[in-house]
Design an enzyme around this catalytic site. Structure first.
Site, PDB file in Angstrom:
ATOM      1  N   ASN A 250       0.820  -1.532  -0.132  1.00 52.90           N
ATOM      2  CA  ASN A 250      -0.054  -0.319  -0.163  1.00 52.90           C
ATOM      3  C   ASN A 250       0.904   1.236  -0.101  1.00 52.90           C
ATOM      4  O   ASN A 250       1.203   1.702   1.071  1.00 52.90           O
ATOM      5  CB  ASN A 250      -0.709   0.364   1.284  1.00 52.90           C
ATOM      6  CG  ASN A 250      -1.798   0.990   1.351  1.00 52.90           C
ATOM      7  OD1 ASN A 250      -1.720   2.171   0.380  1.00 52.90           O
ATOM      8  ND2 ASN A 250      -2.177   1.329   2.928  1.00 52.90           N
ATOM      9  N   TRP A 251       1.274   1.738  -1.419  1.00 56.61           N
ATOM     10  CA  TRP A 251       1.669   2.668  -1.246  1.00 56.61           C
ATOM     11  C   TRP A 251       1.469   4.462  -0.883  1.00 56.61           C
ATOM     12  O   TRP A 251       2.399   5.025  -0.533  1.00 56.61           O
ATOM     13  CB  TRP A 251       2.375   3.041  -2.862  1.00 56.61           C
ATOM     14  CG  TRP A 251       3.628   1.705  -3.308  1.00 56.61           C
ATOM     15  CD1 TRP A 251       4.120   1.249  -2.775  1.00 56.61           C
ATOM     16  CD2 TRP A 251       4.110   2.232  -4.653  1.00 56.61           C
ATOM     17  NE1 TRP A 251       5.033   0.220  -3.469  1.00 56.61           N
ATOM     18  CE2 TRP A 251       4.816   0.899  -4.897  1.00 56.61           C
ATOM     19  CE3 TRP A 251       3.519   2.457  -5.692  1.00 56.61           C
ATOM     20  CZ2 TRP A 251       5.754   0.107  -5.790  1.00 56.61           C
ATOM     21  CZ3 TRP A 251       4.326   1.824  -7.149  1.00 56.61           C
ATOM     22  CH2 TRP A 251       5.229   1.119  -6.558  1.00 56.61           C
ATOM     23  N   LYS A 252       0.521   3.965  -0.460  1.00 60.09           N
ATOM     24  CA  LYS A 252      -0.620   5.180  -0.264  1.00 60.09           C
ATOM     25  C   LYS A 252      -0.109   6.860  -0.697  1.00 60.09           C
ATOM     26  O   LYS A 252      -0.055   6.342  -1.824  1.00 60.09           O
ATOM     27  CB  LYS A 252      -0.034   6.415   1.361  1.00 60.09           C
ATOM     28  CG  LYS A 252      -0.231   3.964   2.144  1.00 60.09           C
ATOM     29  CD  LYS A 252       0.051   4.908   3.686  1.00 60.09           C
ATOM     30  CE  LYS A 252       0.217   3.542   4.351  1.00 60.09           C
ATOM     31  NZ  LYS A 252      -0.202   3.847   5.562  1.00 60.09           N
TER      32      LYS A 252
ATOM     33  N   GLY B  44       2.451  -1.406   4.019  1.00 61.54           N
ATOM     34  CA  GLY B  44       2.838   0.168   3.700  1.00 61.54           C
ATOM     35  C   GLY B  44       4.587   0.954   3.669  1.00 61.54           C
ATOM     36  O   GLY B  44       5.374   0.538   2.275  1.00 61.54           O
ATOM     37  N   GLY B  45       4.738   1.340   5.126  1.00 56.72           N
ATOM     38  CA  GLY B  45       6.293   2.289   4.864  1.00 56.72           C
ATOM     39  C   GLY B  45       7.116   1.371   3.799  1.00 56.72           C
ATOM     40  O   GLY B  45       8.365   1.237   3.651  1.00 56.72           O
TER      41      GLY B  45
ATOM     42  N   GLU C 152      -5.368  -4.932  11.047  1.00 57.99           N
ATOM     43  CA  GLU C 152      -4.256  -3.454  10.705  1.00 57.99           C
ATOM     44  C   GLU C 152      -4.992  -3.170  11.489  1.00 57.99           C
ATOM     45  O   GLU C 152      -5.750  -2.094  12.222  1.00 57.99           O
ATOM     46  CB  GLU C 152      -5.013  -2.414   9.857  1.00 57.99           C
ATOM     47  CG  GLU C 152      -4.467  -3.820   8.363  1.00 57.99           C
ATOM     48  CD  GLU C 152      -3.677  -2.897   7.048  1.00 57.99           C
ATOM     49  OE1 GLU C 152      -2.517  -2.515   6.592  1.00 57.99           O
ATOM     50  OE2 GLU C 152      -4.460  -1.480   7.306  1.00 57.99           O
TER      51      GLU C 152
ATOM     52  N   GLU D 117      -6.757   5.135   8.042  1.00 54.81           N
ATOM     53  CA  GLU D 117      -6.698   6.249   7.444  1.00 54.81           C
ATOM     54  C   GLU D 117      -8.097   7.191   7.243  1.00 54.81           C
ATOM     55  O   GLU D 117      -8.124   8.233   6.790  1.00 54.81           O
ATOM     56  CB  GLU D 117      -5.707   6.581   6.789  1.00 54.81           C
ATOM     57  CG  GLU D 117      -3.699   6.134   7.543  1.00 54.81           C
ATOM     58  CD  GLU D 117      -3.076   5.770   6.665  1.00 54.81           C
ATOM     59  OE1 GLU D 117      -3.107   5.556   5.755  1.00 54.81           O
ATOM     60  OE2 GLU D 117      -1.889   5.262   7.169  1.00 54.81           O
TER      61      GLU D 117
ATOM     62  N   SER E 254       3.235  -2.191  10.215  1.00 57.38           N
ATOM     63  CA  SER E 254       4.233  -1.460  10.171  1.00 57.38           C
ATOM     64  C   SER E 254       5.380  -3.840  10.358  1.00 57.38           C
ATOM     65  O   SER E 254       6.833  -3.552  10.998  1.00 57.38           O
ATOM     66  CB  SER E 254       5.308  -1.235  12.068  1.00 57.38           C
ATOM     67  OG  SER E 254       5.282  -0.217  11.983  1.00 57.38           O
TER      68      SER E 254
ATOM     69  N   GLY F  41       2.076   2.102  10.546  1.00 57.43           N
ATOM     70  CA  GLY F  41       3.547   3.128  10.190  1.00 57.43           C
ATOM     71  C   GLY F  41       3.879   3.404  12.371  1.00 57.43           C
ATOM     72  O   GLY F  41       5.123   4.815  11.625  1.00 57.43           O
TER      73      GLY F  41
ATOM     74  N   HIS G 148      -9.487   1.383   5.418  1.00 50.39           N
ATOM     75  CA  HIS G 148      -8.476   1.667   5.733  1.00 50.39           C
ATOM     76  C   HIS G 148      -8.140   2.830   6.865  1.00 50.39           C
ATOM     77  O   HIS G 148      -9.677   3.363   6.886  1.00 50.39           O
ATOM     78  CB  HIS G 148      -7.110   2.057   4.713  1.00 50.39           C
ATOM     79  CG  HIS G 148      -5.379   2.002   5.292  1.00 50.39           C
ATOM     80  ND1 HIS G 148      -4.748   3.056   6.300  1.00 50.39           N
ATOM     81  CD2 HIS G 148      -5.177   1.212   4.724  1.00 50.39           C
ATOM     82  CE1 HIS G 148      -4.140   3.281   6.267  1.00 50.39           C
ATOM     83  NE2 HIS G 148      -3.833   1.346   5.594  1.00 50.39           N
TER      84      HIS G 148
HETATM   85  C1  PEP Z   1      -0.749   0.212   5.911  1.00 54.67           C
HETATM   86  O1  PEP Z   1      -0.594   1.373   5.397  1.00 54.67           O
HETATM   87  O2  PEP Z   1      -1.392  -0.752   5.964  1.00 54.67           O
HETATM   88  C2  PEP Z   1       0.412  -0.128   6.766  1.00 54.67           C
HETATM   89  C3  PEP Z   1       0.200  -1.482   7.134  1.00 54.67           C
HETATM   90  O3  PEP Z   1       1.919   0.993   7.269  1.00 54.67           O
HETATM   91  P1  PEP Z   1       2.753   0.370   7.463  1.00 54.67           P
HETATM   92  O4  PEP Z   1       3.179  -0.891   7.530  1.00 54.67           O
HETATM   93  O5  PEP Z   1       3.765   1.480   6.508  1.00 54.67           O
HETATM   94  O6  PEP Z   1       2.653   0.412   8.894  1.00 54.67           O
END
Ligand code: PEP
Length: 261
Positions: free
Chosen positions: A9-11, A236-237, A169, A99, A215, A175, A97
């Site tokens: 998930n590049w956001k 994500g990250g 999640e 966010e 994470s 994050g 999500h």
């Molecule tokens: C996400 O955006 O779904 C996520 C899990 O981000 P991260 O891996 O950065 O925690």
């Protein structure tokens, strides 16, 4: 055996050149390869979907949208419909999500409408659910997950694995660099699978991929995948770096027994 999903998930990250180069690198390392039991996914920003969908043609890589409109068509400025995604050969979309729940005040009801729109056009929704730190500390994790599942899936038909992927999640792990332990994630995944068994069927519950997000990195993915109810990651990250993504695909392939060290 359930499908393992490694979804990036590049956001709202990457320039179009960076996104393109990354997808070409994945294509280069995956082309002509079938990896039975594994689906690598990238969810880039909306404007890049068409370009990346073209790169992903004839390759195991799948492209996902990060969101979708709840409406099927019409005067909804700025929205993108499930039909539009389907017409671009996009087969997956993230919904719910945390966010979007937090910054765009998305409710379970709205998420259910988005999910229904995706299913109507044959896309697989990746439904995100998860508790906040307060909710966990107060011992309400299962209550929150149950409410989200009930609110997002009420009246939604699920017959086959391609009808739904669930991403657990925990909000406190997204994050933050603070991953749930394999055991914490496993407990939540087992709860979700039991919920599916109760509300749909045992057979269906066994077949649905439930992936973990929060994470995830190449360093902790192996321990998470070792858990019986964890079928991959929504990342994500760490997924922004090609080498990380490549390593995470490799770790999933090890889990499948397709490669050995
Ligand atoms: C996400 O955006 O779904 C996520 C899990 O981000 P991260 O891996 O950065 O925690």
């Amino acid at each position: 055996m359930r499908t393992i999903i490694i979804a990036a998930n590049w956001k709202m990250n990457k320039s179009i050149e960076e996104a393109h180069r990354f997808a070409l690198e994945v294509h280069e390392s995956c082309k002509d390869k079938e990896i039975p039991g594994l689906v690598p996914i990238i969810a880039p920003a909306y404007p890049y979907l068409g370009l990346l969908a073209d790169v992903a043609k004839n390759c195991v890589l799948e492209i996902a949208a990060q969101d979708v409109s709840a409406h099927l068509e019409g005067a909804f400025t700025g929205e993108v419909s499930a039909a539009m995604l389907a017409s671009m050969d996009i087969k997956y979309a993230i919904v719910g999500h945390s966010e979007r729940r937090q910054y765009h005040h998305e409710s379970n009801e709205l998420i259910r409408e988005k999910l229904a729109a995706l299913q109507y056009y044959g896309l697989t929704p990746i439904l995100c659910i998860g508790e906040s730190l307060n909710e966990r500390d107060e011992g309400n994790t299962y209550k929150v997950l149950g409410t989200q599942l009930e609110g997002c899936l009420r009246g939604i038909n699920i017959h086959a694995p391609q009808d739904l992927i669930i991403a657990y999640e925990p909000v406190w792990a997204i994050g933050t660099g603070r991953t749930a332990t394999g055991e914490q994630a496993q407990e939540a995944h087992a709860y979700v699978r039991a919920w599916l068994a109760k509300n749909y069927s045992k057979k269906l519950a066994k077949s649905i991929s439930i992936i973990y997000g929060g994470s995830v990195t190449p360093a902790n993915l192996g321990a998470l995948l070792a858990m019986p109810d964890i079928d991959g990651g929504l990342i994500g990250g760490a997924s922004l770096v090609f080498e990380n993504y490549r390593q995470m695909i490799y770790i999933a392939m090890q889990k499948l027994g397709v490669v050995h060290d």
